[in-house]
Design a protein around this motif. Sequence first.
Motif, mmCIF file in Angstrom:
data_model
loop_
_atom_site.group_PDB
_atom_site.id
_atom_site.type_symbol
_atom_site.label_atom_id
_atom_site.label_comp_id
_atom_site.label_asym_id
_atom_site.label_seq_id
_atom_site.Cartn_x
_atom_site.Cartn_y
_atom_site.Cartn_z
ATOM 1 N N ALA A 133 0.669 -1.296 -0.156
ATOM 2 C CA ALA A 133 0.066 -0.033 0.075
ATOM 3 C C ALA A 133 0.733 1.225 0.032
ATOM 4 O O ALA A 133 1.933 1.289 0.702
ATOM 5 C CB ALA A 133 -0.977 -0.060 1.202
ATOM 6 N N LEU A 134 0.489 2.229 -0.730
ATOM 7 C CA LEU A 134 1.024 3.609 -0.671
ATOM 8 C C LEU A 134 0.493 4.388 0.401
ATOM 9 O O LEU A 134 -0.659 4.935 0.435
ATOM 10 C CB LEU A 134 0.633 4.393 -2.068
ATOM 11 C CG LEU A 134 1.441 5.500 -2.327
ATOM 12 C CD1 LEU A 134 2.736 5.722 -2.031
ATOM 13 C CD2 LEU A 134 0.989 6.411 -3.498
ATOM 14 N N THR A 135 1.237 4.571 1.493
ATOM 15 C CA THR A 135 0.874 5.238 2.685
ATOM 16 C C THR A 135 1.548 6.551 2.985
ATOM 17 O O THR A 135 1.228 7.293 3.794
ATOM 18 C CB THR A 135 1.028 4.260 3.831
ATOM 19 O OG1 THR A 135 2.356 3.843 4.047
ATOM 20 C CG2 THR A 135 -0.011 3.097 3.622
ATOM 21 N N TRP A 144 5.824 3.039 0.120
ATOM 22 C CA TRP A 144 4.942 1.718 -0.061
ATOM 23 C C TRP A 144 5.403 0.898 1.210
ATOM 24 O O TRP A 144 6.336 0.643 1.651
ATOM 25 C CB TRP A 144 5.251 1.229 -1.353
ATOM 26 C CG TRP A 144 4.987 1.976 -2.453
ATOM 27 C CD1 TRP A 144 5.616 2.764 -3.285
ATOM 28 C CD2 TRP A 144 3.844 1.705 -3.272
ATOM 29 N NE1 TRP A 144 4.814 3.181 -4.095
ATOM 30 C CE2 TRP A 144 3.759 2.806 -4.207
ATOM 31 C CE3 TRP A 144 2.471 0.816 -3.015
ATOM 32 C CZ2 TRP A 144 2.433 2.631 -5.195
ATOM 33 C CZ3 TRP A 144 1.390 0.958 -3.685
ATOM 34 C CH2 TRP A 144 1.584 1.773 -4.875
ATOM 35 N N THR A 145 4.258 0.159 1.709
ATOM 36 C CA THR A 145 4.653 -0.709 2.778
ATOM 37 C C THR A 145 5.153 -1.987 2.150
ATOM 38 O O THR A 145 5.215 -2.293 1.266
ATOM 39 C CB THR A 145 3.186 -0.958 3.435
ATOM 40 O OG1 THR A 145 2.210 -1.876 2.457
ATOM 41 C CG2 THR A 145 2.414 0.219 4.018
ATOM 42 N N PRO A 292 -7.058 9.761 0.731
ATOM 43 C CA PRO A 292 -6.828 8.355 1.315
ATOM 44 C C PRO A 292 -8.209 7.258 1.492
ATOM 45 O O PRO A 292 -9.364 7.684 1.683
ATOM 46 C CB PRO A 292 -6.478 8.717 2.752
ATOM 47 C CG PRO A 292 -6.099 10.185 2.472
ATOM 48 C CD PRO A 292 -6.731 10.690 1.491
ATOM 49 N N TRP A 295 -8.013 0.148 3.070
ATOM 50 C CA TRP A 295 -7.587 -1.062 2.580
ATOM 51 C C TRP A 295 -7.751 -2.371 3.373
ATOM 52 O O TRP A 295 -7.582 -2.214 4.475
ATOM 53 C CB TRP A 295 -6.467 -0.915 1.783
ATOM 54 C CG TRP A 295 -5.230 -0.737 2.696
ATOM 55 C CD1 TRP A 295 -4.823 0.344 3.146
ATOM 56 C CD2 TRP A 295 -4.074 -1.871 2.632
ATOM 57 N NE1 TRP A 295 -3.768 -0.140 4.089
ATOM 58 C CE2 TRP A 295 -3.288 -1.017 3.419
ATOM 59 C CE3 TRP A 295 -4.002 -3.207 2.113
ATOM 60 C CZ2 TRP A 295 -1.860 -1.934 3.872
ATOM 61 C CZ3 TRP A 295 -2.733 -3.899 2.576
ATOM 62 C CH2 TRP A 295 -1.592 -3.076 3.301
ATOM 63 N N THR A 304 -5.407 3.390 5.922
ATOM 64 C CA THR A 304 -5.929 4.065 4.756
ATOM 65 C C THR A 304 -4.514 4.177 4.032
ATOM 66 O O THR A 304 -3.347 4.149 4.320
ATOM 67 C CB THR A 304 -6.144 5.534 5.029
ATOM 68 O OG1 THR A 304 -5.172 6.235 5.919
ATOM 69 C CG2 THR A 304 -7.720 5.169 5.741
ATOM 70 N N ALA A 305 -4.822 4.191 2.825
ATOM 71 C CA ALA A 305 -3.879 4.530 1.641
ATOM 72 C C ALA A 305 -4.220 5.307 0.420
ATOM 73 O O ALA A 305 -5.357 5.421 0.262
ATOM 74 C CB ALA A 305 -3.223 2.858 1.165
ATOM 75 N N THR A 306 -3.499 5.600 -0.258
ATOM 76 C CA THR A 306 -3.706 6.252 -1.606
ATOM 77 C C THR A 306 -3.526 5.658 -2.754
ATOM 78 O O THR A 306 -3.390 5.780 -3.961
ATOM 79 C CB THR A 306 -3.318 7.669 -1.683
ATOM 80 O OG1 THR A 306 -1.693 7.757 -1.518
ATOM 81 C CG2 THR A 306 -3.627 8.683 -0.743
ATOM 82 N N LEU A 308 -2.582 0.912 -4.000
ATOM 83 C CA LEU A 308 -2.374 -0.206 -3.683
ATOM 84 C C LEU A 308 -1.884 -1.236 -5.057
ATOM 85 O O LEU A 308 -2.310 -0.925 -6.211
ATOM 86 C CB LEU A 308 -3.752 -1.011 -3.441
ATOM 87 C CG LEU A 308 -3.690 -2.522 -2.468
ATOM 88 C CD1 LEU A 308 -2.979 -2.047 -1.124
ATOM 89 C CD2 LEU A 308 -5.069 -2.893 -2.420
#
Length: 321
Positions: A133-135, A144-145, A292, A295, A304-306, A308
């Motif tokens: 995920a882009l957090t 990115w996670t 955001p 996910w 939350t993320a922007t 995936l």
Amino acid sequence: MRALLVANPAATTTTRKVRDVLVRALSTELKVEVAETTHRGHARELAAGATADGIDVVVTLGGDGTVNEAANGLLAGGPGPHVPTLAVVPGGSTNVFSRALGRSRDPVEATGEILDSLRAGRTRLVPLGNASALTGDPGTAEAWTEPRWFVFAAGMGFDADVISRVEAQRARGRRSTGALYVRSGVASFLLGRDRRRPPLTLTRPGEPPVDGLFLVLVSNVSPWTYLGARPINPSPEASLDTGLDVYAMGRVGVVRMLHHLRQTMADRPDARGRGVHRWHDLAGLELTSSRPQGWQLDGDHLGTATGLRVRSVPDALRVVI
């Protein structure tokens, strides 16, 4: 053959009596060690330790969250022949992955089936999904996670919001039931703004992006989930023999949303129509959001993320079938 039973005592239908019965049954064929989870992420830690310790089989007794954590622990160092085989005994409220493997819904019967399969050598490698995920700031290396595995489903947007509402209710002592999910889904749909201003864009390699989405469900198996005994099946072609399937929805009103929901719950589901997008057997995809969004992986809300990034990994994990 050495086995580790990872039991989640907080799972919906798991009890100490059931656990003890399963241990006695498994001990007829396996040298069994038992570990109960005590905190979030514990099943992952136990499964990673089992891999390092050379355990042959990890058996989970719990819900889909326990299975997800165990799979992430087993694959912490990546797929390979060193990874123990996973066996799944249903102990949660939905048990999607257990049902996808053909297990009985009764944990004692499922344990008997697992023992029969181990005697006969009935195991197979299955594909799993992997998501990051882009957090943070997209321009930084830490944006990115670390990739996480999922066994049956991932999602961004509406479904993650529903799960977040359910988890908040469970934290207040409510039981996880189909009715709780229905009430949470209705509240999220009627009160949320995302269906009116859909923020998600889906991109597949080599294809133009599809924007204006408020719900994206990624499935590794079919059905996607259950309401009690009733399957919800937006991607009926999804299978452990293929890549990932996607069901996405753009802006819809209440009447059309109910129509699409009925389609996914039909005896012969065929969820199509205005506002619906479906893709079959994808190797990967990427989601981006203008704001955001929640996910989730395997029914576990992860914040939350922007963005995936999702991919299918063939032959990722050996399971008892």
